[in-house]
Design an enzyme around this catalytic site. Structure first.
Site, mmCIF file in Angstrom:
data_model
loop_
_atom_site.group_PDB
_atom_site.id
_atom_site.type_symbol
_atom_site.label_atom_id
_atom_site.label_comp_id
_atom_site.label_asym_id
_atom_site.label_seq_id
_atom_site.Cartn_x
_atom_site.Cartn_y
_atom_site.Cartn_z
ATOM 1 N N GLY A 6 0.806 -1.218 0.000
ATOM 2 C CA GLY A 6 0.000 0.000 0.000
ATOM 3 C C GLY A 6 0.838 1.265 0.000
ATOM 4 O O GLY A 6 0.545 2.229 -0.713
ATOM 5 N N GLN A 63 4.701 -11.090 -0.864
ATOM 6 C CA GLN A 63 4.371 -12.171 0.065
ATOM 7 C C GLN A 63 3.372 -13.209 -0.450
ATOM 8 O O GLN A 63 3.442 -14.367 -0.039
ATOM 9 C CB GLN A 63 3.885 -11.577 1.392
ATOM 10 N N CYS A 67 -4.557 -12.516 4.215
ATOM 11 C CA CYS A 67 -4.757 -13.618 3.282
ATOM 12 C C CYS A 67 -5.308 -14.864 3.988
ATOM 13 O O CYS A 67 -4.603 -15.823 4.247
ATOM 14 C CB CYS A 67 -3.499 -13.975 2.521
ATOM 15 N N ASP A 110 -3.680 -3.586 5.346
ATOM 16 C CA ASP A 110 -3.902 -4.443 6.514
ATOM 17 C C ASP A 110 -4.002 -3.685 7.834
ATOM 18 O O ASP A 110 -4.523 -4.218 8.811
ATOM 19 C CB ASP A 110 -2.764 -5.472 6.637
ATOM 20 N N LYS A 160 -8.066 -9.021 4.374
ATOM 21 C CA LYS A 160 -6.806 -8.294 4.204
ATOM 22 C C LYS A 160 -5.940 -9.006 3.159
ATOM 23 O O LYS A 160 -5.273 -9.992 3.468
ATOM 24 C CB LYS A 160 -6.080 -8.214 5.545
ATOM 25 N N ALA A 207 -4.899 -7.896 -3.224
ATOM 26 C CA ALA A 207 -5.910 -7.486 -4.204
ATOM 27 C C ALA A 207 -6.783 -6.365 -3.637
ATOM 28 O O ALA A 207 -7.177 -5.442 -4.355
ATOM 29 C CB ALA A 207 -6.790 -8.680 -4.579
ATOM 30 N N CYS A 243 -9.003 -13.750 -3.193
ATOM 31 C CA CYS A 243 -8.170 -14.784 -2.587
ATOM 32 C C CYS A 243 -8.044 -15.938 -3.567
ATOM 33 O O CYS A 243 -8.980 -16.727 -3.723
ATOM 34 C CB CYS A 243 -8.817 -15.256 -1.290
#
Length: 446
Positions: free
Chosen positions: A50, A79, A197, A332, A340, A343, A375
């Site tokens: 972000g 990640q 995630c 997040d 969170k 995407a 996800c």
């Protein structure tokens, strides 16, 4: 003239005392650093997804000289690919790039950690003693992993057969445990906190199952998913597909089971039953994948910017802070009621860009974030169920086909297309999620 003389004598005395006393030299340097105030029109806290995406966008709005990013880490990692690193399908090295290479050119990199945010005075203090003032602030500090909240961790990671795809220090240990698997329980956990995630804890289970089948060890294994949640996945449409996969592949799912202790020397994991407080069960394991409890960043939590739970308190439509109109949040660290994911950050970056542009012109923000998040649920080494949904938990799918089905095309997107889109699109402020393409692919119907 006499004033000048006394100043010279005084400064000579200072030099002398500095030479005699190294401690006071350090103090003086710190003092001068602290008093050297820096000011930026746009200050971005955090050099994660972000933070970098927004600094690239803000550079185009206010000019590179007026933007600074505060981030201590030398390396930046993609990640989402760590799921595949933990299963041996990608290398850890391929997931990282030097921070210096991804910070937009001309934007100031403040290489330190944030220590304190003071929205009343529009200042931020960094760990090295600097005070930075700002006109506008974007908070993109992510969340914190809390392995230490599980008894026996993180020291338990020094033992074999235990790993975690959530940390750079432990993701390769997952792959090692998988390769060394002989027979017994392969256990995968999901904690009793918000996580980033939320699909990742079970993706590694499906990949483990696929790997054990491929290597002829599956009949000697019991694959177990112990989740603190009351459901396998929060969105019904995709959960139904996942339950089918679980049944077909003979995977054991225990709902409302929360990991509270790891006895790594004995290869034992202790779970509490969240529906029967005080009741615990000990599982032996041959392989254990831990998803740690997670929580808000301590700097956000300890600031006036936090809500009661410690998350950054922003408007869910505009991403503007609910109390401080010159403060904004992304990703997040926020209390946005959506999953969170990277995407989600992409979609948020486009909305936030629009919000800030409007606020700077003293106009009302006119674009609303719908909670879009995605996800890609990796279900094998060549299939993915691409879950996409909004604030209401309703599917918000990009492609004009049923995304609740396992598809090879979606695996290719997850493993090869998305990393490229990340480095060259999102981090450069050019990718704001698939919204415009969704309309196109659905012929304007969505």
């Amino acid at each position: 003239s006499s004033a000048m003389t006394s100043y010279a004598v005084c400064s000579r005395t200072t030099v002398l005392s500095i030479n005699l006393d190294k401690v006071s030299l350090t103090a003086l340097i710190k003092l001068s650093l602290f008093s050297a105030k820096q000011h930026y029109k746009m200050l971005v806290l955090g050099g994660g997804t972000g933070g970098i995406a927004m600094s690239a966008r803000m550079k185009r709005v206010v000019g590179a000289d007026n933007v600074a990013v505060v981030e201590p880490a030398e390396m930046h990692y993609y990640q989402p690919i760590w799921t595949l690193v933990g299963a041996g399908a990608k290398t850890l090295a391929s997931s990282g790039r030097p921070t210096a290479s991804i910070i937009p050119s001309g934007v100031k990199w403040v290489k330190s950690a944030v220590q304190e945010i003071n929205p009343q005075t529009n200042t931020v203090r960094t760990e090295d003693g600097n005070e930075i003032s700002y006109e506008y602030l974007i908070v993109a500090l992510g969340l914190q992993l809390h392995y230490e909240k599980i008894k026996g961790l993180p020291e338990g990671f020094e033992h074999p057969k235990i790993g975690s795809n959530y940390s750079i220090k432990t993701v390769e240990k997952t792959w090692k445990a998988l390769q060394d698997f002989k027979e017994g329980n392969a256990i995968f956990t999901f904690p009793n906190t918000p996580v980033k995630c939320a699909g990742a804890p079970q993706k590694i289970m499906y990949l483990t199952d696929a790997y054990l089948r491929k290597t002829g060890k599956r009949d000697k294994a019991k694959v177990i998913y112990n989740t603190s949640l009351p459901v396998l996945f929060g969105i019904k449409k995709y959960a139904e597909t996942l339950w089918d996969i679980v049944k077909t592949r003979d995977l054991q799912v225990n709902l409302r089971h929360n990991l509270i202790e790891v006895r790594a020397d004995k290869q034992e994991a202790v779970f509490e039953n969240l529906d029967k407080p005080g009741e615990t069960t000990v599982f032996e394991y041959e392989m254990l994948h831990v998803t740690p409890p997670m929580g808000p960043h301590f700097v956000v939590k300890g600031s006036p910017l936090a809500d009661e739970a410690g998350w950054l308190d922003v408007n869910k439509d505009t991403l503007q802070h609910n109390k401080y109109p010159n403060v904004f949040g992304i990703g997040d660290c926020t209390n946005l009621p959506t999953a969170k994911t990277g995407a989600a950050v992409a979609a948020q970056s486009a909305i936030l860009n629009r919000t800030i542009n409007k606020v700077m012109k003293n106009e009302k923000p006119d674009k609303k974030y719908d909670g879009y998040t995605s996800c890609p649920l990796v279900t094998s080494y060549n299939t993915v169920v691409l879950a996409e949904f909004d604030y209401n938990g309703q599917p918000l799918e990009t492609f004009p086909l049923n995304q609740a089905k396992e598809r090879r095309l979606m695996y290719f997107m997850k493993a090869d297309v998305m990393p490229h889109l990340y480095w060259h699109g999102l981090l450069r402020g050019f990718w704001g999620g698939p919204g415009p393409y969704r309309k196109l692919l659905h012929l304007g119907m969505k």
